[in-house]
Structures are given as C-alpha cells and as structure tokens.
Scaffold this motif. Structure first.
Motif, short mmCIF file in Angstrom:
data_model
loop_
_atom_site.label_atom_id
_atom_site.label_comp_id
_atom_site.label_asym_id
_atom_site.label_seq_id
_atom_site.Cartn_x
_atom_site.Cartn_y
_atom_site.Cartn_z
N TYR A 97 0.66 -0.98 -0.22
CA TYR A 97 0.05 -0.04 -0.04
C TYR A 97 0.36 1.73 0.21
N PHE A 98 2.02 1.23 0.87
CA PHE A 98 2.55 2.00 0.75
C PHE A 98 4.11 2.54 0.24
N ALA A 99 4.02 1.12 -0.72
CA ALA A 99 5.11 1.47 -1.85
C ALA A 99 5.99 1.22 -0.85
N LYS A 100 6.67 0.87 -0.63
CA LYS A 100 7.56 0.32 0.34
C LYS A 100 8.45 -1.08 0.53
N LYS A 101 9.60 -1.43 0.94
CA LYS A 101 9.59 -3.42 0.84
C LYS A 101 9.47 -3.47 1.87
N HIS A 102 9.26 -4.55 2.82
CA HIS A 102 8.69 -4.95 3.74
C HIS A 102 9.08 -5.49 4.32
N THR A 103 11.28 -4.53 4.69
CA THR A 103 11.89 -4.85 5.42
C THR A 103 11.89 -2.95 5.90
N THR A 104 11.29 -2.20 5.09
CA THR A 104 10.54 -0.55 6.03
C THR A 104 10.47 -0.79 6.56
N ILE A 105 9.11 -1.56 6.25
CA ILE A 105 7.63 -1.72 6.72
C ILE A 105 8.29 -2.06 8.36
N MET A 106 8.97 -3.03 8.28
CA MET A 106 9.28 -3.63 10.23
C MET A 106 10.11 -2.49 10.09
N TYR A 107 10.98 -1.52 9.53
CA TYR A 107 11.98 -0.70 10.20
C TYR A 107 11.06 0.74 10.96
N SER A 108 10.05 0.64 10.32
CA SER A 108 9.28 1.59 10.78
C SER A 108 8.44 1.68 12.30
N CYS A 109 7.48 0.11 11.98
CA CYS A 109 6.79 -0.23 13.53
C CYS A 109 7.88 -0.52 14.05
N ASP A 110 9.22 -0.96 14.30
CA ASP A 110 10.35 -1.17 15.48
C ASP A 110 10.41 -0.02 15.80
N ILE A 111 10.55 1.38 15.33
CA ILE A 111 11.05 2.85 15.64
C ILE A 111 9.62 3.42 16.72
N VAL A 112 8.78 3.33 15.90
CA VAL A 112 7.21 3.15 16.78
C VAL A 112 7.10 2.56 17.63
N THR A 113 7.37 1.26 17.85
CA THR A 113 7.45 0.16 19.54
C THR A 113 8.29 0.78 20.32
#
Length: 474
Positions: A436-452
């Motif tokens: 949806y956000f036009a990003k790699k899944h590793t980038t998505i994981m990185y975003s989730c980890d940052i917020v967590t």
C-alpha cells in the motif's frame, strides 16, 4: 546455611509448587531442580537442563518466587541457573535409577530407556525446544520450499545446501524449522553434535569473554580473557551442525562480525553444516561485513512468507489438537480469517479463546470466540486507506506525502505512525502494508520497530498514537 537445611527449605517450596502449578510442569521441569545454597536472602536453585531454565523463566518464575516468599518470607529472592556439573551428576543418577527400575526388562527395553535418556541430554545440550519438530510443522504454499530445504539438510547435513539461509518476518516458522533440523539429526544421527543459539546470546557470551582489568597506576582497561575465549570458540566450532538464529542482530557489531566470520570459516572448512535464520535477506542487513554476506549467499537462500487462509486454518486446528482443546471448524475459520500476519498471532488468538472457555466453564464455540476476540468491532469499517488518511489529516499532510520517498522529519514521522497503526489495528502483514505504501517489507518492519521502541518512553508519541486510534475508530 548447611546444605541439609537448604534442602529442607527447598522441599517446603516444592510442596507449595506442587499444588500451584500443573502436574506436567512440576514433574517435568521443577522436580529435577536442586537447591544449592541460601545466602543473602536468596535461594540458589540449579537445573540439570538449560531448557528447563528457559521454560520456567518464561512461564512459571512468578509461581516459584511466590512459593519461595511463602516459605522464606517476603524479602526472599530466587536465583535459577543451569549448572553443567549438576547436569552430569543428574544424568548419571538417572541412569543408575533406571537400571534398577528396568531390572526385569529385556535388553531391548533397557537399551530403549538408555537411548531416551541420552537423547534428552543431547537435546538439552543442543539448546532445543522439544515442541519444535518436523512432524508438527504445518506446511503450506508459503513455507513448502523452506520446509523441503530444511528436511533435505536434516537428512544430509553438509552435503548439498551449506549454509542454508532462511529468512522471513517474525513468527512465520523460521525458528521452528531450524530446531526441527536439530531434533531430526539428534534422533537419526546421534553421533553428530548439534547446537542452536540466537545471535544475541552469541554476542552476550562473546562479550563475557572480555573483562576489565584493574591497574592501580592506570585507567581501567578492557582485555580479552584468553582462557574464556578459547572455551567460547570450542563451544561453537567443535560442533557438526550450528543453528544460528536472528543473525540480523549482528549488524553494526564489527568485532563480533570478525569473530563469527572465524567461526563460520572454521565450520565450513571442516565440512560442518551451518543453518542461519534472519528477518531479512543478507543484502538487506545494514553494515553486514561483505565477507559474511557473500558466504551467507553462497549456499541456499529460502524465504517464508505469511500463510494463506487454508494454511492458517490448518495451523490453528493443529495447535488446538496439540493443546487437546476441542473446537468446531468455524472457530478455526474465524481465527484464520482475522489474524493473517503470522503463526504467533494465530496461536495467541486461540490461547485467548481457550482461556475464555476455561474461565467461563463452557466449550470453545464460534460465539465465544467472537466475544473473546471482538474482531468485528475492532475491524469495522477500518481500512488501511482510512488509517493513512486519518494520519495524513492529523499531521496536515496528504496520503500522497506518506506514500512518497520524501524523508523530511514530519513526513517520515507520520509515515512511521501510519505503518505502525496499520499493523496494530488491522493485523496486516508487512508485505501488505508495504504494497500500500509502496515500500519494501523490511522498511515497513523498520518503521514498526521505531514506533514500538519510542512508545516505551516517549509520551508525545504515546499521545499521538492514542489520538489517532480514537480518530480511526470514529
């Protein structure tokens, strides 16, 4: 305190535990423990199995602490550790005990008992979880290739796929396959030595090989304890199969990379099997030493992706059978339909449903599952588009900004939160969010980890997340 007095206290603690924990937990994990000392208000308990320490600390440590306080007072504490010397004594004692018990058995029956004990000892030394084997791994289209590769390695270690590199998001079965390899080899090739470890544990053990040396005429200096380092290298280089989990933890740890490179080379040169698991491809691990990256890629690299509906259904059904909990197929379908990201979420959802059933004294039904999980209310009218739009409005941005490659702090921060909320509220897979956000899944994981990570201490982000959740849920 005299050891006989310590044993008296420990027996009282065990009496407390026997009535407060399930029988199988007491018999399997607590009964073999031994009290070694009671000093400075701390009861020191030793285990002959490393796995017992892990199991008890994860699920039953509070029960042990409560029993200790009940017997020794509110100020009493407990220390639970694995002890190799005790393990050796325990195995010898069990063999002696078994020899008496099986006096009337045939030679074949005696050999079978001794083999079981030997295998249990090998599994404990290998650091394996007894529940993670090939026969209870549910194979789907998402994991078929990885399963076949793992089974091939277990049958013919060091012959074809070396190293085997398994990657995929958290909770999809990488660790299960690695440990299944270990179990299979122990049972079918008992002459081979297996060891499983996570990279974080490897790193921590490596750090302990360094010590601060006090010099009264100079500043404290960190130096390597050569004896400890030799023992450390022997532990990991004198094996036939090394199962290294969460290799991504090594990133940015340059000295540890150098050391692990030496371990890898020693094993590979001596034709020993290496299996590695990671949440991403070698090329996607920042700062990974190029020598390691090329060696990880020279064997076979396989991935595991989130399971489809049919596989999720079979996973929940198999887990219910493992727990000996009866439920209709519509319960499994409901959970499989609403929890799509990984195996841990599926099992966690079923655990919650079965707990509700146990506490309410009813069976596991679809109606109870719906009440326990509340998925309809949680997901009603909420889509990733709605989350993105709400987040964009909150920060006075557009959805196009969130999907762009812009790295301005405001946009990046909003994007991190939108990604995190998509995962948190909708249980979407990293891959689906990335699409949806036009990003790699590793980038998505990185975003989730940052917020967590930031949610643990940053009150501003805590407030933003709660306000956004309220907006999203209307």
């Amino acid at each position: 305190m005299d050891i006989s007095e310590v044993n008296v206290l420990w027996n009282k603690v065990k009496d407390e535990l026997e009535v407060n924990v399930p029988e199988h937990v007491f018999q399997t994990w607590i009964l073999p423990l031994e009290a070694a000392d009671y000093e400075n208000n701390t009861l020191v308990i030793l285990s002959p199995h490393q796995m017992a320490v892990d199991v008890l600390k994860k699920g039953w440590l509070n029960n042990i602490k409560a029993a200790v306080k009940s017997v020794l007072g509110e100020d009493a504490a407990v220390s639970l550790t694995f002890d190799a010397d005790f393990a050796s004594r325990y195995i010898k004692a069990r063999k002696k005990e078994l020899s008496k018990q099986v006096a009337g058995q045939t030679e074949e029956e005696k050999k079978s008992e001794e083999t079981k004990l030997s295998l249990a000892q090998m599994q404990s030394e290998a650091n394996l979880n007894l529940n993670l084997k090939f026969d209870n791994f549910v194979v789907g289209d998402n994991s078929k290739f990885a399963y076949n590769a793992a089974f091939s390695v277990a049958n013919n270690p060091s012959k074809k796929f070396n190293p085997l590199f398994i990657y995929g998001s958290s909770g999809l079965g990488k660790t299960h396959l690695m440990q299944a390899i270990g179990h299979y080899i122990i049972f079918n090739k008992p002459n081979l030595k297996v060891r499983y470890i996570r990279m974080e544990e490897y790193f921590n053990e490596w750090v302990r090989c360094f010590q601060y040396n006090d010099n009264p005429n100079a500043k404290k200096k960190q130096g390597c304890n050569n004896a400890l380092m030799r023992k450390f290298h022997q532990k990991f280089q004198n094996v036939d199969i090394l199962l290294m989990d969460d290799i991504q933890f090594i990133e940015s740890k340059m000295k540890t990379m150098e050391d692990f490179f030496s371990t890898f080379e020693a094993l590979y040169t001596n034709n020993k099997q290496i299996v590695i698991a990671s949440d991403r491809l070698p090329k996607d691990i920042p700062t990974l030493d190029n020598r390691l990256r090329t060696r990880f890629e020279m064997g076979l690299v396989v991935d595991i992706v989130p399971p489809d509906f049919e596989t999720r259904f079979e996973i929940v059904k198999a887990y219910a059978k493992e727990l000996e909990v009866e439920a209709d197929d519509d319960v499994f379908e409901y959970i499989a339909d609403n929890f799509v990201s990984n195996v841990r979420e599926l099992k966690g959802a079923f655990n919650k449903v079965s707990a509700y059933a146990e506490f309410s004294g009813t069976g596991v039904t679809l109606d109870l599952a719906q009440k326990a999980l509340n998925c309809e209310v949680r997901k009603k009218d909420i889509t990733v588009e709605k989350i993105a739009q709400a987040t964009a409005n909150y920060f006075d941005l557009t959805v196009k900004d969130l999907k762009s490659t812009a790295r301005q702090q405001k946009i990046a921060h909003a994007r991190h939160l939108a990604v995190y909320l998509s995962r948190e509220v909708l249980n979407m897979s990293y891959e689906a969010i990335g699409e949806y956000f036009a990003k790699k899944h590793t980038t998505i994981m990185y975003s989730c980890d940052i917020v967590t990570d930031k949610l643990k201490s940053d009150r501003n982000i805590q407030s933003e997340v709660e306000e956004l959740k309220a907006l999203i849920k209307g």
